[in-house]
Design an enzyme around this catalytic site. Structure first.
Site, PDB file in Angstrom:
ATOM      1  N   ILE A  89     -23.016  30.856 -67.912  1.00 16.73           N
ATOM      2  CA  ILE A  89     -22.326  30.295 -69.290  1.00 16.73           C
ATOM      3  C   ILE A  89     -21.037  31.024 -69.140  1.00 16.73           C
ATOM      4  O   ILE A  89     -20.968  32.301 -69.259  1.00 16.73           O
ATOM      5  CB  ILE A  89     -23.184  30.626 -70.355  1.00 16.73           C
ATOM      6  CG1 ILE A  89     -24.712  29.962 -70.352  1.00 16.73           C
ATOM      7  CG2 ILE A  89     -22.539  29.834 -71.864  1.00 16.73           C
ATOM      8  CD1 ILE A  89     -25.441  30.327 -71.387  1.00 16.73           C
ATOM      9  N   THR A  90     -19.907  30.352 -69.143  1.00 15.65           N
ATOM     10  CA  THR A  90     -18.610  30.843 -69.465  1.00 15.65           C
ATOM     11  C   THR A  90     -18.541  31.223 -70.931  1.00 15.65           C
ATOM     12  O   THR A  90     -19.008  30.550 -71.792  1.00 15.65           O
ATOM     13  CB  THR A  90     -17.516  30.004 -68.801  1.00 15.65           C
ATOM     14  OG1 THR A  90     -17.488  28.833 -69.578  1.00 15.65           O
ATOM     15  CG2 THR A  90     -17.699  29.351 -67.454  1.00 15.65           C
ATOM     16  N   GLY A  91     -17.646  32.286 -70.987  1.00 15.31           N
ATOM     17  CA  GLY A  91     -17.291  32.589 -72.528  1.00 15.31           C
ATOM     18  C   GLY A  91     -18.598  32.849 -73.411  1.00 15.31           C
ATOM     19  O   GLY A  91     -18.908  32.407 -74.356  1.00 15.31           O
ATOM     20  N   TYR A 272      -4.909  22.186 -77.585  1.00 19.53           N
ATOM     21  CA  TYR A 272      -6.498  22.588 -77.576  1.00 19.53           C
ATOM     22  C   TYR A 272      -7.126  21.170 -77.573  1.00 19.53           C
ATOM     23  O   TYR A 272      -8.100  20.894 -76.724  1.00 19.53           O
ATOM     24  CB  TYR A 272      -6.901  23.271 -78.849  1.00 19.53           C
ATOM     25  CG  TYR A 272      -8.020  23.394 -78.764  1.00 19.53           C
ATOM     26  CD1 TYR A 272      -8.940  24.278 -78.372  1.00 19.53           C
ATOM     27  CD2 TYR A 272      -9.054  22.627 -79.857  1.00 19.53           C
ATOM     28  CE1 TYR A 272     -10.486  24.490 -78.767  1.00 19.53           C
ATOM     29  CE2 TYR A 272     -10.315  22.474 -79.769  1.00 19.53           C
ATOM     30  CZ  TYR A 272     -10.927  23.473 -79.281  1.00 19.53           C
ATOM     31  OH  TYR A 272     -12.299  23.340 -79.450  1.00 19.53           O
TER      32      TYR A 272
HETATM   33  P1  NDP Z   1     -15.337  31.546 -79.506  1.00 20.20           P
HETATM   34  O1  NDP Z   1     -13.850  31.969 -79.448  1.00 20.20           O
HETATM   35  O2  NDP Z   1     -16.305  32.502 -80.103  1.00 20.20           O
HETATM   36  O3  NDP Z   1     -15.925  31.736 -78.161  1.00 20.20           O
HETATM   37  C1  NDP Z   1     -14.975  31.187 -76.871  1.00 20.20           C
HETATM   38  C2  NDP Z   1     -15.452  32.156 -75.668  1.00 20.20           C
HETATM   39  O4  NDP Z   1     -14.521  32.238 -74.463  1.00 20.20           O
HETATM   40  C3  NDP Z   1     -15.179  33.733 -75.898  1.00 20.20           C
HETATM   41  O5  NDP Z   1     -16.520  34.443 -75.212  1.00 20.20           O
HETATM   42  C4  NDP Z   1     -13.917  34.080 -75.127  1.00 20.20           C
HETATM   43  O6  NDP Z   1     -13.913  35.410 -74.788  1.00 20.20           O
HETATM   44  C5  NDP Z   1     -14.144  33.070 -74.147  1.00 20.20           C
HETATM   45  N1  NDP Z   1     -12.900  33.047 -73.388  1.00 20.20           N
HETATM   46  C6  NDP Z   1     -11.469  32.787 -74.071  1.00 20.20           C
HETATM   47  N2  NDP Z   1     -10.532  32.702 -72.891  1.00 20.20           N
HETATM   48  C7  NDP Z   1     -11.246  33.279 -71.723  1.00 20.20           C
HETATM   49  C8  NDP Z   1     -10.916  33.491 -70.534  1.00 20.20           C
HETATM   50  N3  NDP Z   1      -9.438  33.281 -70.172  1.00 20.20           N
HETATM   51  N4  NDP Z   1     -11.755  33.602 -69.672  1.00 20.20           N
HETATM   52  C9  NDP Z   1     -12.965  33.628 -69.752  1.00 20.20           C
HETATM   53  N5  NDP Z   1     -13.557  33.562 -70.913  1.00 20.20           N
HETATM   54  C10 NDP Z   1     -12.492  33.315 -72.021  1.00 20.20           C
HETATM   55  O7  NDP Z   1     -15.364  30.081 -79.700  1.00 20.20           O
HETATM   56  P2  NDP Z   1     -16.624  29.254 -79.802  1.00 20.20           P
HETATM   57  O8  NDP Z   1     -17.816  29.632 -79.640  1.00 20.20           O
HETATM   58  O9  NDP Z   1     -16.262  28.324 -81.158  1.00 20.20           O
HETATM   59  O10 NDP Z   1     -16.090  28.124 -78.886  1.00 20.20           O
HETATM   60  C11 NDP Z   1     -16.988  27.787 -77.419  1.00 20.20           C
HETATM   61  C12 NDP Z   1     -16.655  26.260 -77.314  1.00 20.20           C
HETATM   62  O11 NDP Z   1     -17.281  25.483 -78.404  1.00 20.20           O
HETATM   63  C13 NDP Z   1     -15.386  26.138 -76.919  1.00 20.20           C
HETATM   64  O12 NDP Z   1     -15.477  25.054 -75.886  1.00 20.20           O
HETATM   65  C14 NDP Z   1     -15.141  25.268 -78.233  1.00 20.20           C
HETATM   66  O13 NDP Z   1     -14.005  24.187 -77.691  1.00 20.20           O
HETATM   67  C15 NDP Z   1     -16.080  24.501 -78.515  1.00 20.20           C
HETATM   68  N6  NDP Z   1     -16.107  23.969 -79.836  1.00 20.20           N
HETATM   69  C16 NDP Z   1     -16.323  24.778 -80.899  1.00 20.20           C
HETATM   70  C17 NDP Z   1     -16.288  24.107 -82.146  1.00 20.20           C
HETATM   71  C18 NDP Z   1     -16.368  25.000 -83.175  1.00 20.20           C
HETATM   72  O14 NDP Z   1     -16.220  24.583 -84.409  1.00 20.20           O
HETATM   73  N7  NDP Z   1     -16.303  26.557 -83.165  1.00 20.20           N
HETATM   74  C19 NDP Z   1     -16.546  22.828 -82.411  1.00 20.20           C
HETATM   75  C20 NDP Z   1     -16.615  21.964 -81.066  1.00 20.20           C
HETATM   76  C21 NDP Z   1     -16.549  22.774 -80.047  1.00 20.20           C
HETATM   77  P3  NDP Z   1     -13.512  36.790 -75.596  1.00 20.20           P
HETATM   78  O15 NDP Z   1     -14.772  37.046 -76.261  1.00 20.20           O
HETATM   79  O16 NDP Z   1     -13.387  37.665 -74.538  1.00 20.20           O
HETATM   80  O17 NDP Z   1     -12.611  36.180 -76.448  1.00 20.20           O
HETATM   81 MG1  PMR Z   2     -11.576  19.452 -89.369  1.00 20.44          MG
HETATM   82  C1  PMR Z   2     -16.277  14.911 -91.333  1.00 20.44           C
HETATM   83  C2  PMR Z   2     -15.158  15.618 -91.300  1.00 20.44           C
HETATM   84  C3  PMR Z   2     -14.903  16.642 -90.358  1.00 20.44           C
HETATM   85  C4  PMR Z   2     -15.306  17.447 -89.407  1.00 20.44           C
HETATM   86  C5  PMR Z   2     -16.516  17.079 -88.795  1.00 20.44           C
HETATM   87  C6  PMR Z   2     -14.399  18.438 -88.954  1.00 20.44           C
HETATM   88  C7  PMR Z   2     -14.623  19.218 -87.948  1.00 20.44           C
HETATM   89  N1  PMR Z   2     -13.297  18.453 -89.602  1.00 20.44           N
HETATM   90  C8  PMR Z   2     -13.526  17.329 -90.576  1.00 20.44           C
HETATM   91  C9  PMR Z   2     -12.325  16.995 -91.485  1.00 20.44           C
HETATM   92  C10 PMR Z   2     -11.404  17.435 -91.838  1.00 20.44           C
HETATM   93  N2  PMR Z   2     -10.710  18.501 -91.114  1.00 20.44           N
HETATM   94  C11 PMR Z   2     -10.400  16.926 -93.008  1.00 20.44           C
HETATM   95  C12 PMR Z   2     -10.688  16.084 -93.752  1.00 20.44           C
HETATM   96  C13 PMR Z   2      -9.232  18.009 -93.006  1.00 20.44           C
HETATM   97  C14 PMR Z   2      -8.120  18.020 -93.755  1.00 20.44           C
HETATM   98  C15 PMR Z   2      -8.219  19.152 -94.674  1.00 20.44           C
HETATM   99  C16 PMR Z   2      -9.553  18.779 -91.792  1.00 20.44           C
HETATM  100  C17 PMR Z   2      -8.561  20.125 -91.367  1.00 20.44           C
HETATM  101  C18 PMR Z   2      -8.871  20.771 -90.234  1.00 20.44           C
HETATM  102  C19 PMR Z   2      -8.215  21.842 -89.792  1.00 20.44           C
HETATM  103  C20 PMR Z   2      -6.696  22.447 -90.092  1.00 20.44           C
HETATM  104  N3  PMR Z   2      -9.832  20.569 -89.442  1.00 20.44           N
HETATM  105  C21 PMR Z   2      -9.955  21.632 -88.450  1.00 20.44           C
HETATM  106  C22 PMR Z   2      -8.743  22.257 -88.577  1.00 20.44           C
HETATM  107  C23 PMR Z   2      -8.458  23.138 -87.499  1.00 20.44           C
HETATM  108  O1  PMR Z   2      -7.601  23.751 -87.478  1.00 20.44           O
HETATM  109  C24 PMR Z   2      -9.701  23.004 -86.536  1.00 20.44           C
HETATM  110  C25 PMR Z   2      -9.225  22.484 -85.227  1.00 20.44           C
HETATM  111  O2  PMR Z   2      -8.830  21.420 -85.243  1.00 20.44           O
HETATM  112  O3  PMR Z   2      -9.355  22.941 -84.141  1.00 20.44           O
HETATM  113  C26 PMR Z   2      -9.154  22.259 -83.085  1.00 20.44           C
HETATM  114  C27 PMR Z   2     -10.495  21.749 -87.323  1.00 20.44           C
HETATM  115  C28 PMR Z   2     -11.924  21.387 -87.023  1.00 20.44           C
HETATM  116  N4  PMR Z   2     -12.415  20.443 -87.859  1.00 20.44           N
HETATM  117  C29 PMR Z   2     -13.617  20.131 -87.157  1.00 20.44           C
HETATM  118  C30 PMR Z   2     -13.910  20.940 -86.107  1.00 20.44           C
HETATM  119  C31 PMR Z   2     -15.275  20.833 -85.439  1.00 20.44           C
HETATM  120  C32 PMR Z   2     -12.852  21.871 -86.107  1.00 20.44           C
HETATM  121  C33 PMR Z   2     -12.716  22.999 -85.001  1.00 20.44           C
HETATM  122  C34 PMR Z   2     -12.949  23.016 -83.826  1.00 20.44           C
HETATM  123  C35 PMR Z   2     -12.955  22.141 -82.271  1.00 20.44           C
HETATM  124  O4  PMR Z   2     -12.730  21.052 -82.711  1.00 20.44           O
HETATM  125  O5  PMR Z   2     -13.235  22.697 -81.627  1.00 20.44           O
END
Ligand code: NDP
Ligand code: PMR
Ligand code: LMG
Length: 397
Positions: A89-91, A272
């Protein structure tokens, strides 16, 4: 083990800036599910170890295999039960990766290789999560350096562990950056780390997956809703869009070309989201190229909105304060780190999730379902182009 120890040297010694654990939410959600869900990782006793697993490393591999807790099999009444699976598992030092590592390690059926850039942080995280120490190993991997990716692959092979499942989970998100930053090879950091680092890693490790005799071999690349413009979340600006890949084709160096895949002005949030589109396209291209021949299951997923993870460490404090309650109470897309870990652990080990080429999501009844990707994230021609351009950039073509 000496060989393995040599592979474990940390390259960084930073103190974690984030890493809080979230409160649990016993609520169903628009895109999420309740916490009653649990990991189903038992393949049942009908699966047995195939004899004569191919070993490309001869004596070294045979010797280290004895020492590795991840590869022993337990004789039960004269029969061999399924050996422990070995998952990279990375990260895995925080957030989703750590929660998944913990969920799998706790079953006792998996040995988790935590592939992390910060060895000490990962060690502390594993300990404080209470992961049984015989069920994990930490190995150094910095995805922002292709040399490090290659080094990791060498070290992993020397460790003697089989590769049964690879999870490409690590990611960086730079929503507030005004200027791009770059990987060791000069690629814009988010696409360089999230996509190109994982692309090289998985292309190299596909050979190791092929050699595994585990009953269900899988390659999982974590995707996201925000890269899918067929959703509300995917329509929050800036929207993902790879365009005609002109920036990627020119190397994302921000000098002779744009740092963005589509050739536009730098935007960290868009970079991203674009990287997540690449992740989802790569999974599908792997499926088309390798599934039939190898039987490997390729999958991606949206684990839910894990609003408390380190992913948002670079966002403004106001965002970090408001985002979790916003997701919990307004969108209802919130999911705890522990719950998201159970979801990804299902994709790793659940015997019912063997279908390949699928982007999994979870509904409010705690069930996984095959979700629809956006038009761009399921574009066959774009997937092929991303693959071909990426293999040139990482030195595979
Ligand atoms: P975190 O920041 O908690 O975890 C990210 C991990 O990636 C950390 O362990 C970080 O290491 C590692 N990482 C970053 N850069 C590198 C690198 N150069 N080499 C090796 N490892 C690295 O975030 P999340 O757990 O939220 O994210 C995990 C995954 O889930 C991502 O793919 C993200 O896109 C996805 N995701 C997250 C959502 C969310 O709502 N949080 C929603 C949808 C998808 P370190 O601990 O050293 O910083
Ligand atoms: Mg979002 C059903 C609505 C929904 C969901 C499931 C997410 C997930 N978000 C939703 C709605 C909205 N977001 C709305 C209405 C807004 C405007 C207020 C909003 C805003 C917002 C911001 C500024 N949302 C965000 C951000 C981020 O900076 C996050 C992002 O885009 O990261 C790339 C984020 C996210 N919204 C999510 C999820 C899962 C994220 C973050 C992580 C990701 O996609 O990996
Ligand atoms: C931007 O900053 C960067 O500027 C940009 O460069 C880029 O990086 C981008 O995508 C990344 O981020 C984002 C930052 C700027 O946005 C936020 O901080 C918004 C986060 C969302 C927080 C909303 C606050 C709402 C208050 C919630 C409080 C919850 C309390 C719980 C109450 C419970 C009651 C039961 O800031 C802004 O952009 C400001 C924007 C403010 C928008 C506020 C919109 C609020 C609500 C919208 C409701 C929509 C409802 C959708 C429901 C969907 C269900 C179908």
């Amino acid at each position: 083990m000496a060989l393995q120890a040599a592979a474990l040297l940390p390259s960084t010694f930073s103190i974690p800036k984030e890493g809080k654990t979230s409160a649990s939410l016993k609520d169903s959600s628009l895109f999420g599910i309740s916490l009653s869900d649990h990991v189903k990782s038992d393949f049942g006793s009908s699966f047995k170890i195939k004899s004569g697993r191919k070993s490309s490393l001869g004596a070294i591999r045979a010797e280290t295999m004895v020492a590795s807790p991840g590869v022993t099999s337990t004789p039960v009444t004269g029969k061999k039960t399924l050996r422990k699976g070995c998952v990279v598992i990375t990260g895995a030092s925080s957030g989703l990766g750590l929660a998944t590592a913990k969920a799998l390690a706790e079953t006792g059926k998996w040995h988790v290789i935590m592939a992390c850039r910060d060895f000490l942080k990962a060690e502390r995280a594993a300990k404080s999560a209470g992961m049984p120490k015989e069920n994990y190993t930490i190995m150094h991997l910095d995805l922002a350096s292709l040399d490090s990716v290659r080094q990791f692959v060498d070290n992993f092979r020397r460790s003697g562990n089989p590769l049964d499942v690879l999870v490409c989970n690590a990611a960086v998100y730079q929503p507030t950056a005004k200027e791009p930053s770059f990987t060791a090879e000069g690629f814009e950091l988010s696409v360089g780390t999230n996509h190109l680092g994982h692309f090289l890693l998985s292309r190299l490790l596909i050979d190791d997956l092929k050699q595994s005799d585990y009953p269900s071999k899988r390659l999982i690349i974590v995707g996201s809703i925000t890269g899918n413009t067929n959703t509300l979340a995917g329509n929050v600006p800036p929207k993902a869009n790879l365009g005609d890949l002109r920036g990627l084709a020119r190397g994302l160096d921000g000098l002779n070309s744009s740092a963005m895949i589509d050739g536009g002005d730098f935007d960290g949030a868009k970079a991203y989201k674009d990287s997540k589109v690449c992740n989802m396209l790569t999974m599908q291209e792997f499926h088309r190229r390798y599934h039939e021949e190898t039987g490997i299951t390729f999958a991606s997923l949206y684990p839910g909105c894990i609003a408390t993870t380190g992913l948002f460490r670079e966002h403004i404090p106001l965002f970090r304060l408001l985002f979790p309650p916003f997701q919990k109470f307004i969108t209802k897309g919130f999911v705890s780190e522990a719950e998201s870990g159970k979801r990804l652990a299902q994709v790793v080990s659940d015997p019912s999730l063997t279908k390949s080429g699928v982007y999994w999501s979870w509904n409010k009844n705690s069930s996984s379902f095959e979700n629809q990707l956006s038009e761009e994230a399921s574009d066959v021609e774009k997937a092929r182009k991303v693959w071909e351009v990426s293999e040139k950039l990482v030195g595979l073509a």
